[in-house]
Design a protein around this motif. Structure first.
Motif, PDB file in Angstrom:
ATOM      1  N   GLY A 210      -4.938   2.167  -2.991  1.00 12.51           N
ATOM      2  CA  GLY A 210      -3.930   2.232  -1.940  1.00 12.51           C
ATOM      3  C   GLY A 210      -3.990   3.560  -1.205  1.00 12.51           C
ATOM      4  N   THR A 211      -4.092   4.623  -2.019  1.00 15.98           N
ATOM      5  CA  THR A 211      -4.103   5.947  -1.411  1.00 15.98           C
ATOM      6  C   THR A 211      -5.346   6.159  -0.561  1.00 15.98           C
ATOM      7  OG1 THR A 211      -3.001   6.669  -3.399  1.00 15.98           O
ATOM      8  CG2 THR A 211      -3.802   8.369  -1.937  1.00 15.98           C
TER       9      THR A 211
ATOM     10  N   THR B  57       0.845   4.018  -2.914  1.00 17.01           N
ATOM     11  CA  THR B  57       0.538   5.416  -2.610  1.00 17.01           C
ATOM     12  C   THR B  57       1.679   6.321  -3.058  1.00 17.01           C
ATOM     13  OG1 THR B  57      -0.617   4.585  -0.681  1.00 17.01           O
ATOM     14  CG2 THR B  57      -0.282   6.942  -0.790  1.00 17.01           C
ATOM     15  N   ALA B  58       2.897   5.846  -2.831  1.00 13.42           N
ATOM     16  CA  ALA B  58       4.048   6.664  -3.229  1.00 13.42           C
ATOM     17  C   ALA B  58       4.076   6.855  -4.739  1.00 13.42           C
ATOM     18  CB  ALA B  58       5.345   6.007  -2.758  1.00 13.42           C
ATOM     19  N   VAL B  59       3.782   5.774  -5.487  1.00 13.99           N
ATOM     20  CA  VAL B  59       3.746   5.897  -6.949  1.00 13.99           C
ATOM     21  C   VAL B  59       2.676   6.899  -7.347  1.00 13.99           C
ATOM     22  CG1 VAL B  59       3.187   4.696  -9.086  1.00 13.99           C
ATOM     23  CG2 VAL B  59       4.633   3.599  -7.386  1.00 13.99           C
ATOM     24  N   TYR B  60       1.508   6.766  -6.700  1.00 13.37           N
ATOM     25  CA  TYR B  60       0.431   7.704  -7.027  1.00 13.37           C
ATOM     26  C   TYR B  60       0.873   9.146  -6.758  1.00 13.37           C
ATOM     27  CZ  TYR B  60      -4.022  10.073  -7.081  1.00 13.37           C
ATOM     28  OH  TYR B  60      -5.025  10.945  -7.366  1.00 13.37           O
ATOM     29  N   LEU B  61       1.489   9.335  -5.578  1.00 11.53           N
ATOM     30  CA  LEU B  61       1.898  10.694  -5.203  1.00 11.53           C
ATOM     31  C   LEU B  61       2.941  11.249  -6.161  1.00 11.53           C
ATOM     32  CD1 LEU B  61       2.160  10.552  -1.325  1.00 11.53           C
ATOM     33  CD2 LEU B  61       0.605  11.911  -2.690  1.00 11.53           C
TER      34      LEU B  61
ATOM     35  N   ILE C  71       0.834  -1.195   0.000  1.00 10.37           N
ATOM     36  CA  ILE C  71       0.000   0.000   0.000  1.00 10.37           C
ATOM     37  C   ILE C  71       0.871   1.248   0.000  1.00 10.37           C
ATOM     38  CG2 ILE C  71      -1.740   1.303   1.276  1.00 10.37           C
ATOM     39  CD1 ILE C  71      -2.824  -1.261   2.339  1.00 10.37           C
ATOM     40  N   GLY C  72       1.924   1.208   0.801  1.00  7.13           N
ATOM     41  CA  GLY C  72       2.807   2.367   0.879  1.00  7.13           C
ATOM     42  C   GLY C  72       3.449   2.659  -0.460  1.00  7.13           C
TER      43      GLY C  72
ATOM     44  N   VAL D  92       6.813   4.361   5.125  1.00  2.31           N
ATOM     45  CA  VAL D  92       7.063   3.707   3.840  1.00  2.31           C
ATOM     46  C   VAL D  92       6.779   4.684   2.721  1.00  2.31           C
ATOM     47  CG1 VAL D  92       6.410   1.809   2.329  1.00  2.31           C
ATOM     48  CG2 VAL D  92       6.315   1.505   4.787  1.00  2.31           C
ATOM     49  N   CYS D  93       5.608   5.315   2.848  1.00  4.43           N
ATOM     50  CA  CYS D  93       5.124   6.173   1.799  1.00  4.43           C
ATOM     51  C   CYS D  93       6.063   7.342   1.537  1.00  4.43           C
ATOM     52  CB  CYS D  93       3.783   6.667   2.263  1.00  4.43           C
ATOM     53  SG  CYS D  93       2.765   7.076   0.975  1.00  4.43           S
TER      54      CYS D  93
END
Ligand SMILES: Nc1ncnc2c1ncn2[C@@H]1O[C@H](COP(=O)(O)OP(=O)(O)O)[C@@H](O)[C@H]1O
Ligand SMILES: [Mg+2]
Lengths: 321, 312, 284
Positions: free
Chosen positions: B26-27, A117-121, A113-114, A188-189
């Motif tokens: 995920g977010t 989310t990081a990829v998304y961010l 998940i982290g 992680v994120c």
């Protein structure tokens, strides 16, 4: 006109009262010495941690009249029952296994998940949404761990886990693992995001120019390029999970057992230390001293992991800076 | 003749879309968790928050219990922690970023600091127990010497014992590495051209730091300090080890007072089987989260101020 | 550190004087032209093991503008940064030979560089005002080592801003941030900042290369005016600029001084082929 002003400026500049030169050198020197000693303090801290733990651990292993305590039986013993029965047992493996179980669950929850989310961010989110998400993550990062422990005990177990299966007791490794996972998620994120953003834009542009989709770019270019940073982020986050105390002390239970069953209650290294320091074990007693041996084990594990993480991190910084 | 290429393309686009949904999911989990956490705790704790709750001491009867002692304890401990850790962190960062030459020793110190930031906080508790509470056993509790008496506000005794001073110093140990790393990044973000400009005007090294680097780095440092303090305010484990008392019926009056802190009180209530105490724990958590939100908003506001560039 | 002339077998007849004694002004033989502000003999400089300046011999006359030209990477900035010892901040930078300012040995390890930098102001390529008010920017240098009365300080700031032709534009907003000024104004503020410490010399490292043409013109104008008060060394990429502002010009190529002399001669009648090629824009 300008020449006149320049001459005036030079004249006035001469007018001031000079500060003492000797004072200045002395001042610079003492400031530098002071700051240097502050810096040395960090080294002293490490040395002090190691000495205290080593000293007390030595005391534990050389304690009189306790044949069950030896370095060998400590590290390979599979039973940990210092407070129970006539014959206490000091094999640290059940505690290590408890820590491992909780950490594994936390990793399974937080790492994918982290990273997602990081990829998304770093690849998808528009600037505004990014700021908002980062703020949310920052708040999550600031939530005291005892709060997550309470959440695991009063929400995750009764409302998420027990409806799924009635083999979950009031205390279980699963709820603690999930809560620890939530706790390390922001770490992680943000570390993963730093790693991904450090990947040079030119690599992305190159891939897009070849007609890649955003998925191709993210999964096949950006993440592999930032891999060492991502790995370092994972390691650092897992280190935090291993050292986490209040969540497991509240939610994981107090029974040291060698098991991989997430519905069972387990005791981690940190939870054992809480149990001892909270209780009234006499300071000279063997149970009390055993907590130092456990602490030393914990310290060595986390120190080793952080060290590896820092080395990997240094590697990736060197790649792009 | 639907070409293989077209199929491949549509599959790639599908994958692309699925991946985006995965990332979004995920977010959303992060946000969802935060919401569920807040709401479930608010529901459980809301009814117990009252002025009486803030203004009374712990009690065996849930209806009369309050968080006055842990609240004041948290304030005392955090102020001491901030006064120690923030200047020390900034000082160390200044030495490392502005004075130290690149060398093996500097690299080792740097590695050591990042290792320290990964040491579990409970281990710092063990160090603090030995160092601050017991002074490494150099003087036993019988023959300790002291300054002032227990009534005076400057009362000090050595070793410190499980006092607010020991508690503050313990938390300072925990956040010092975080503080150092945050300050170092702040100094690194000050453009080199500003330092060059100051040097060329005849500044000594310290003048460059004091008049240029530090003012330019300060907003970033303060943001880092606030986040570090929000960590300190939530720490329970190391204070538990040094013997932060779980039941205290007075607020601290001097550095040697007994204390407890909010997270420890929460731990105490959460660990009891009765549901009434869980309600109290939830109420205390609400108070704690409000403090946290205040801290985080301060950090966000500071960061907004930061948008002002250092260089045109 | 300074070697006797053995290292320098043949020198330009114009610059061959007795090796500079400690106080050039006092002991100068009457027959020679005005004393140099800067004089260097057999000057070499390294970054680590990489030698970037080779056996330079050059005299820079006082109260003149001296231009350094040459292709990028030839060592102009390096030489400039030795004159106020900014190279001290670069690990591995070292120099040998003679470099003196009015007879003061600039390579002396025990030299008080803080004092030196108050005598030699510097203006950088990119304007670098501090994130402070305009007033505090100009008052920064004076406040470092001397204590002034409030009126003196205000007077000093005003005169410095006048000397850099900025006073009329900023006199009503001395307390606003220097970062709000335009690029050209910022660069003039940096000049005012240097003027305020009362230097005898100004070093300028491509001061206009980050500016638009109009700001460039105003800075050039200012440099011509300031020449009456300061010895100015300006590094420039721009040949027209060199010919417009400098009285003397030195051409460097790959760390060596190829030719130096009065600007009009160097540009119209260079002795050296390489110089000719460069000033006529055939390479570089
Ligand atoms: N800080 C430094 N460290 C190592 N080498 C440098 C440094 N600064 C400049 N150099 C090298 O010295 C040479 C001269 O550089 P510089 O004086 O900046 O040239 P110019 O100003 O004429 O363009 C170049 O080859 C450059 O690579
Ligand atoms: Mg240059």
């Amino acid at each position: 006109m300008i020449a006149v002003a320049a001459r005036n400026a030079a004249d006035i500049a001469e007018r001031g009262t000079p500060c003492s030169l000797r004072m200045r050198a002395w001042f610079e020197g003492s400031i530098k010495a002071l700051l240097w000693s502050l810096t040395c303090f960090t080294v002293v801290t490490t040395a002090a941690i190691i000495s205290v733990l080593a000293y007390e651990t030595y005391g534990f292993f050389t304690i009189q009249n306790h044949p069950e305590v030896s370095v060998w039986s400590f590290f390979v013993g599979t039973e940990w029952s210092p407070l129970l029965g006539a014959q206490p047992m000091f094999g640290v493996l059940p505690l290590v296994a408890g820590t491992l179980l909780v950490t594994t669950i936390a990793g399974i929850v937080a790492l994918p998940i982290g990273l997602m989310t990081a990829v998304y961010l770093s690849e998808y989110a528009p600037a505004r949404r990014r700021t908002v998400l980062k703020a949310v993550l920052e708040i999550l990062a600031g939530v005291p761990t005892v709060v997550y422990g309470f959440f695991a005990l009063t929400f995750i177990t009764p409302y998420l886990l027990q409806p799924l299966s009635n083999s979950f007791g009031a205390y279980n490794a699963m709820s603690a693992g999930i809560a620890v996972g939530i706790m390390i998620l922001p770490i992680v994120c943000s570390l993963c995001e730093d790693a991904l953003r450090a990947v040079p834009q030119s690599l992305r542009d190159g891939a897009y120019a070849l007609g890649s989709t955003k998925f191709d770019v993210s999964a096949k270019v950006v993440v592999p390029a930032g891999l060492s940073g991502v790995i370092a982020a994972f390691l650092l986050a897992l280190t935090r999970a291993i050292g986490e105390t209040m969540i497991v002390a509240l939610a994981a239970g107090g029974l040291a057992q060698l098991t991989a069953n997430p519905t069972a209650q387990v005791q981690t290294m940190t939870a054992y230390m809480v149990q001892i320091f909270l209780g009234d074990a006499p300071a000279a007693g063997i149970e009390y001293k055993s907590s130092y041996a456990v602490a030393f084990t914990l310290f060595l594990i986390t120190f080793f992991l952080t060290w590896i993480g820092a080395l990997v991190l240094r590697r990736y910084r060197e790649e792009y800076e | 003749m639907m070409s293989g290429r077209a199929i491949a393309t549509s599959r790639r686009l599908l994958k692309n879309r699925l991946f985006l949904y995965g990332c979004l999911a995920g977010t959303s989990i992060a946000i969802l968790v935060l919401c569920v956490l807040m709401i479930s705790i608010a529901i459980e704790g809301w009814s117990s928050v009252s002025w009486h709750f803030l203004d009374s001491f712990a009690s065996r009867k849930p209806a009369q219990a309050g968080i006055k002692a842990p609240l004041m304890g948290s304030v005392w401990v955090c102020v001491i922690c901030a006064l120690v850790a923030i200047p020390m962190g900034i000082g160390t960062a200044i030495y490392l970023e502005e004075f130290a030459k690149h060398s093996r020793i500097k690299r080792l110190i740097q590695l050591n600091i990042s290792n320290l930031s990964g040491v579990p906080s409970i281990v710092y508790g063990i160090l603090a127990l030995a160092a601050f509470v017991r002074f490494f056993g150099i003087s036993s509790s019988d023959d300790h010497w002291s300054i002032g008496d227990s009534e005076s506000f400057f009362y000090l005794h050595f070793p410190f014992g499980p006092s607010v001073l020991a508690g503050g110093l313990t938390l300072a140990l925990v956040i010092l590495p975080i503080m150092i790393i945050a300050s170092q990044e702040a100094f690194r973000s000050v453009p080199q051209s500003l330092r060059q400009g100051a040097l060329a005007l005849g500044s000594t090294q310290w003048q460059v730091i004091w008049r240029v680097s530090l003012p330019a780095a300060l907003p970033t440092i303060m943001t880092g300090a606030i986040l570090a303090m929000s960590r300190a305010i939530g720490e329970a484990a190391p204070l538990l080890v040094i013997g932060g008392f779980l039941l205290v019926f007075h607020t601290p009056t001097n550095l040697m007072s007994d204390f407890t802190v909010l997270p420890l009180q929460i731990f105490n209530w959460a660990g009891r089987p009765q549901g009434e105490f869980h309600k109290l724990a939830a109420a205390a958590i609400l108070v704690q989260l409000v403090v946290l939100l205040v801290f985080n908003s301060a950090a966000i506001i500071l960061r907004h101020k930061l948008q002002k560039p250092l260089q045109s | 550190m300074s070697q006797p002339s053995a290292l320098v077998p043949s020198m330009d007849p114009l610059t061959t004087t007795t090796p500079p004694p400690q106080r050039a002004e006092e002991t100068r033989p009457a027959s020679v032209a005005p004393p140099s502000a800067i004089s260097m003999r057999g000057f070499n400089s390294w970054y680590g093991t990489n030698q970037v300046l080779h056996a330079l011999d050059l005299e820079i006359a006082p109260r003149q503008v001296c231009g350094f030209i040459g292709p990028s990477g030839c060592g102009k900035s390096t030489l400039l940064r030795w004159i106020n010892r900014m190279n001290d901040t670069i690990p591995g930078a070292r120099a040998e030979g003679t470099l003196s300012l009015h007879g003061i040995d600039l390579l002396d390890k025990t030299l008080d560089v803080v004092d030196l930098r108050r005598r030699v102001g510097m203006v950088f390529q990119k304007p670098n005002p501090f994130p402070k008010s305009i007033f505090d920017n100009v008052a920064f240098g004076p406040r470092l080592h001397r204590v002034y009365s409030r009126t003196d300080l205000e007077e000093l700031v005003e005169q410095s801003l006048r000397a850099s032709a900025l006073w009329n534009e900023v006199k009503d907003r001395l307390d606003s941030s220097a970062l709000g000024l335009s690029g050209g104004q910022q660069q003039r503020l940096c000049i005012a900042r240097a003027v305020a410490i009362g230097p005898e010399m100004l070093l300028m490292d491509e001061p206009c290369s980050a500016l638009d043409p109009r700001s460039t013109a105003s800075i050039e104008e200012l440099i011509r005016e300031l020449r009456a008060s300061y010895t100015i060394v300006i590094v420039t990429h721009n040949m027209q600029q060199a010919s417009r502002v400098s009285d003397a010009t030195a051409f460097f190529y790959e760390g060596r001084l190829i030719e130096s002399g009065p600007t009009d001669i160097l540009f119209t009648n260079p002795k050296n082929r390489q110089t000719e090629d460069y000033v006529s824009g055939r390479f570089g």
